[in-house]
Design an enzyme around this catalytic site. Structure first.
Site, short mmCIF file in Angstrom:
data_model
loop_
_atom_site.label_atom_id
_atom_site.label_comp_id
_atom_site.label_asym_id
_atom_site.label_seq_id
_atom_site.Cartn_x
_atom_site.Cartn_y
_atom_site.Cartn_z
NE ARG A 78 -2.56 0.86 3.57
CZ ARG A 78 -3.31 0.63 4.64
NH1 ARG A 78 -4.58 0.28 4.51
NH2 ARG A 78 -2.80 0.74 5.86
CE LYS A 105 -3.11 4.34 7.31
NZ LYS A 105 -4.43 4.86 7.58
CD GLU A 146 -11.91 5.26 4.13
OE1 GLU A 146 -11.43 5.04 3.03
OE2 GLU A 146 -11.25 5.68 5.10
C1 COI Z 1 -4.65 2.94 11.33
O1 COI Z 1 -5.67 2.29 11.51
O2 COI Z 1 -3.53 2.41 11.44
C2 COI Z 1 -4.69 4.32 10.92
O3 COI Z 1 -3.84 4.70 10.20
C3 COI Z 1 -5.69 5.25 11.43
C4 COI Z 1 -5.04 6.40 12.12
C5 COI Z 1 -5.89 7.61 11.98
C6 COI Z 1 -4.75 6.09 13.56
#
Ligand code: COI
Length: 388
Positions: free
Chosen positions: A133, A235, A271
């Site tokens: 990812r 991400k 989401e």
């Molecule tokens: C995760 O679930 O690892 C995330 O990246 C969410 C984050 C906003 C804590």
């Protein structure tokens, strides 16, 4: 099936793979991790204190940052490949005021967790998926990215170097946070001249302050999390600051988090701020399809497979908000969040409530996922990777 991965240059000083000693002097620490630390951190003030049990209340871990001992760092130039990284003590990093990440948000992050099992072994869950990812996101943001092997190796090294911070079995996990940032200086809008891949870690428990209580979600109509053609599907760090306002408004009104709608029709669910969403109606489990605005969560994928194994019909589709009204169950998934049941969703002032009991399907799916992690349910897809 347990995959065991060896990392680059870790097994030195005669340490024996798998020779794990769960507790030494009151502290969880592996011989391999200890020997590795002495090697890897010689140049970075290895401290005998690093063997001591940290002063942490393992029964009350939330999702707050706890400073651990070590971090991993690797750099490369714009048209280069990442080569060799190293561990150093956890601490601040130096960045030019004109670094690409600070000025233009050229950055990605990942999240994965290291767990300790009853026998003391340390495990990661599908870290290759996070690596892939990140590679995908790096392409989208014009950055070089570490190879899958480099990524997984860095995660492993960081988890082992900080192994005293991995909570006891059943108490939480060590959240490992890889970052890829444009660290080189740039003034005109363009890719940075240098990139830094960095991994740090912090012990965590429940993500939401509600603990394991069902979430109360608020459907946001003014702000959107992602737009078609944007970077919502990767991400990117730039996906997160824009939702802070919606989250804080919702929290002020007593909600746990925000559910976002698509920005074109303002009608289809997408989401929650930090996790994916699923709805269950009868035997059909649906989640928004990956279309560029939905993050392809590792937990999302895993829950889809587990649900199929259990006989549910799993669908990735476009889900109009109206479908929430007669859903039997709604739940969220994410690395940080885990599998979190939703107790209510509020849309246009109307609150939809969902059944809550010990028989709910999200609980069944969550138990199965946790069982695979703990090694009490067969890991037939080779998701779990032993690292010590
Ligand atoms: C995760 O679930 O690892 C995330 O990246 C969410 C984050 C906003 C804590």
């Amino acid at each position: 099936m347990i995959q065991r991965i060896m990392s680059l240059g870790i097994l030195r000083r005669g340490s024996v793979p798998g020779s794990y000693i769960p507790k030494i002097g009151g502290c969880y620490f592996g011989t391999q991790a200890a020997s590795y630390l002495q090697d890897a951190c010689e140049s970075s003030n290895y401290s005998p204190m690093d063997h001591e049990n940290p002063d942490v209340d393992w029964n009350n871990l939330g999702f707050g940052l706890m400073q651990t001992d070590y971090m991993y760092m690797m750099k490369c130039g714009k048209d280069e490949e990442f080569k060799q990284g190293q561990m150093s003590r956890y601490g601040s990093i130096e960045l030019s005021p004109s670094a690409g990440v600070l000025n233009y948000g050229q950055g990605l992050f990942e999240g994965t967790k290291a767990y300790r099992r009853e026998d003391g072994g340390v495990f990661l869950f599908r870290p290759q998926e996070n690596a892939l990812r990140m590679q995908n996101g790096a392409q989208r943001l014009c950055m070089p990215s570490p190879s899958v092997h480099q990524f997984v190796d860095a995660v492993k090294q960081t988890a082992l170097a900080n192994s005293r911070w991995i909570p006891p079995p059943g108490k939480g996990s060590l959240y490992v946070r890889p970052l890829l940032i444009g660290s080189g200086p740039i003034l005109g809008l363009a890719p940075a001249s240098e990139y830094t891949f960095l991994v740090y870690a912090s012990p965590v428990g429940n993500y939401f302050k509600e603990g394991t209580a069902p979430l109360n979600l608020y459907v946001e109509e003014e702000f959107h999390r992602a737009t078609r053609g944007g970077a919502g599907g990767v991400k990117s760090i730039s996906n997160y600051a824009p939702v802070l306002k919606a989250i804080s408004r919702a929290r002020d009104r007593g909600f746990s988090d925000v559910l976002y709608l698509d920005s074109v029709n303002k009608r289809n669910i997408e989401e929650v701020s930090s996790c994916n969403i699923f709805i269950l109606k009868g035997n059909v489990l649906s989640t928004p399809a990956i279309n560029g605005t939905i993050l392809e969560g590792v937990t999302r994928k895993s829950i889809m497979d587990i649900a199929s194994d259990l006989g549910y019909q799993v669908e990735e589709s476009c889900i109009p908000i109206e479908e929430l009204i007669d859903a039997d169950e709604v739940f969220c998934t994410g690395t940080a969040v885990g599998v979190a049941p939703v107790g209510s969703i509020t849309y246009k002032g109307n609150r939809i409530e969902y059944r809550m009991n010990t028989q709910i399907v999200s609980q069944k799916l969550s138990s199965r996922l946790i069982g695979i992690l703990r090694g009490v349910i067969e890991d037939k897809r080779g998701w779990v990777v032993q690292i010590d």
